[in-house]
Design an enzyme around this catalytic site. Structure first.
Site, short mmCIF file in Angstrom:
data_model
loop_
_atom_site.label_atom_id
_atom_site.label_comp_id
_atom_site.label_asym_id
_atom_site.label_seq_id
_atom_site.Cartn_x
_atom_site.Cartn_y
_atom_site.Cartn_z
N ARG A 26 -1.49 0.28 5.03
CA ARG A 26 -1.25 1.65 4.54
C ARG A 26 -1.12 2.62 5.70
NH1 ARG A 26 -3.40 -1.58 0.85
NH2 ARG A 26 -3.43 -1.02 -1.36
N ASP A 312 -10.41 -10.84 -3.72
CA ASP A 312 -10.17 -11.72 -2.57
C ASP A 312 -11.40 -12.55 -2.19
OD1 ASP A 312 -7.55 -10.88 -2.43
OD2 ASP A 312 -8.00 -9.24 -1.06
C1 S3P Z 1 -4.29 -5.73 -1.81
C2 S3P Z 1 -4.60 -5.77 -3.14
C3 S3P Z 1 -4.98 -7.01 -3.82
C4 S3P Z 1 -5.46 -8.08 -2.83
C5 S3P Z 1 -4.57 -8.21 -1.64
C6 S3P Z 1 -4.40 -6.89 -0.92
C7 S3P Z 1 -3.84 -4.44 -1.25
O1 S3P Z 1 -3.86 -7.50 -4.52
O2 S3P Z 1 -5.58 -9.33 -3.49
O3 S3P Z 1 -5.12 -9.14 -0.74
O4 S3P Z 1 -3.81 -4.28 -0.02
O5 S3P Z 1 -3.52 -3.55 -2.05
P1 S3P Z 1 -3.52 -6.93 -6.01
O6 S3P Z 1 -3.69 -5.48 -5.94
O7 S3P Z 1 -2.12 -7.32 -6.31
O8 S3P Z 1 -4.52 -7.63 -6.89
#
Ligand code: S3P
Length: 430
Positions: A26, A312
């Protein structure tokens, strides 16, 4: 690459971890669209974040890299000359698509064989509602994605799938859209995008379960310090409960409550830890974690409502389930099937090879604790979180465990094995 692991005799010491992967993605993306310079400290050097950086460079953004910081000069994107390769990174493709959908040019985004199997209809649908022209392979399901950018408008979006990536895609798209967007979350997902947008002088607020933000925003480049990655910290937290006498301190780790559900799970299992020196950095909560070996962890039941907050960390919970008394049950975690690997299948298959009593369910798994594990050859399925979880499993297995395709830890945490070495664990590689 194969890593050969034997039960460590001790896990002891103080470590500090590299920056959070989600926040780093981000920070890079916001830096690329903000006015002026953004300087990012303690960034994640994982391959996924480097992929995001490469993509923004391919969109004409000037990036200066060095060991301790990345400097990004925000600017208008230019049309990429070639396909943007998002490699293994779901965060890159989903968040970047949000920005590109509003840019006046043509772009194509693809990735490796894992990313090309991951669902993209979840972003295509709301982006189209905003007016985007975006298509995907196989009837708009999968990458490659093609985008013909144009001016978008804000929407009211009720999220059906709890996904921070989808939410963030729509937030990024709204920054350049006309009008305002309201996003309603059923289950709260990680809120790093909202926090960083606010930190860079953006306009975003929360009303109950709704997130409300204006379109046509101008953000201001700033210095951003990225806290240590809580998901990376979770492997060290868990390891402390696997080796009698273990005791560690993890300094300056991110403690955003939308990420730390794993600590609630540990608490319910009876594990001991303390949070020290809490503070806020770049609008994110940070602190030190002191964790100590605790005997007789109890099995735990994970409810669907807490899944987004531990998404995660679920493979790690499977390992803790192996040593806990009684049953550990995970439900409502179907999303794990569409991660870098089908994580329900990959973790249950590999743990069974080590002798664990684990049973796959459609939306999770059931582990019965107390069965002795025995080292053998296991495989990471080229999924970084599975490789790291299997490393923990090998800490409790008798004899040697050989983990094949272990190099994929580089996706989120290239320093993984070195940090365990700092705590006294030995590894052999071949
Ligand atoms: C993430 C959100 C999660 C996570 C991924 C990173 C992020 O995925 O599993 O490792 O940086 O927004 P989802 O939001 O699709 O569940």
């Amino acid at each position: 690459m194969k890593v050969i692991v034997e039960k460590p005799k001790k896990i002891n010491g103080i470590i500090e971890l590299p920056g959070d992967k989600s926040i780093t993605h981000r920070a890079f993306l916001f830096g690329s669209i903000a006015r002026g310079k953004t300087v990012i400290y303690n960034y994640s050097k994982g391959k996924d974040c480097m992929t995001t950086l490469k993509c923004i460079e391919n969109l004409g953004i000037k990036v200066e890299r060095n060991e301790e910081r990345i400097i990004i000069e925000g600017n208008e994107y230019r049309e990429p000359e070639d396909v943007l390769n998002c490699e293994n990174s779901g965060t890159t493709i989903r968040l970047l698509s949000g920005i590109l959908a509003s840019k006046p040019f043509y772009s194509v985004l693809t990735g490796d064989s894992s990313l090309r199997q991951r669902p993209m209809d979840r972003i295509i649908k709301p982006l189209r509602e905003m007016g985007a022209e975006i298509y995907g392979r196989s009837n708009d399901k999968y990458p490659p994605l093609t985008i013909k950018g144009k001016k978008l408008k804000g929407i009211n979006f009720k999220m059906e799938i709890p996904s921070a990536q989808v939410k963030s895609c729509i937030i990024f798209a709204t920054i350049f859209a006309d009008g305002k967007t309201e996003i309603e979350e059923i289950y709260q997902t990680r809120d790093h995008t909202e926090r960083l947008l606010k930190f860079l002088d953006g306009n975003i607020r929360k009303e109950g379960t709704k997130i409300i933000l204006e379109g046509n925003q101008v953000l201001k480049g700033k210095e951003i310090y990225i806290p240590g990655d809580f998901s990376s910290a979770s492997y060290f937290i868990a390891s402390t409960f696997l080796i009698p006498g273990a005791s560690i301190i993890i300094k300056k780790v991110g403690l955003n409550p939308t990420r730390t559900g794993f600590l609630n799970v540990i608490e319910r299992m009876g594990g001991k830890f303390k949070i020290l020196n809490q503070m806020e950095i770049s609008n994110e909560p940070v602190g030190d974690l002191k964790v100590e070996y605790t005997e007789n962890l109890k099995g735990v039941e994970i409810l669907p409502s807490e899944v987004p907050n531990i998404i995660d960390e679920i493979p790690i919970i499977a390992i803790l389930g192996c040593i806990a008394k009684g049953k550990t049950v995970v439900s409502g975690a179907k999303e794990l099937r569409v991660k870098e690997s089908d994580r329900i299948k990959s973790i249950t298959t590999e743990l069974k090879k080590l002798g664990a009593d684990i049973e796959e369910k459609e939306d999770g798994f059931i582990v019965k604790g107390g069965k002795k594990l025995k080292g053998t050859n296991v495989n990471s399925w080229n999924d970084h979180r599975i490789a790291m979880a299997l490393t923990l499993a090998s800490f409790i297995a008798e004899e040697k465990t050989i983990i094949e395709n272990s190099e994929c830890v580089d996706i989120s945490f290239p320093e993984f094995f070195d940090k365990f070495r700092e705590l006294g664990v030995n590894f052999k590689f071949s």
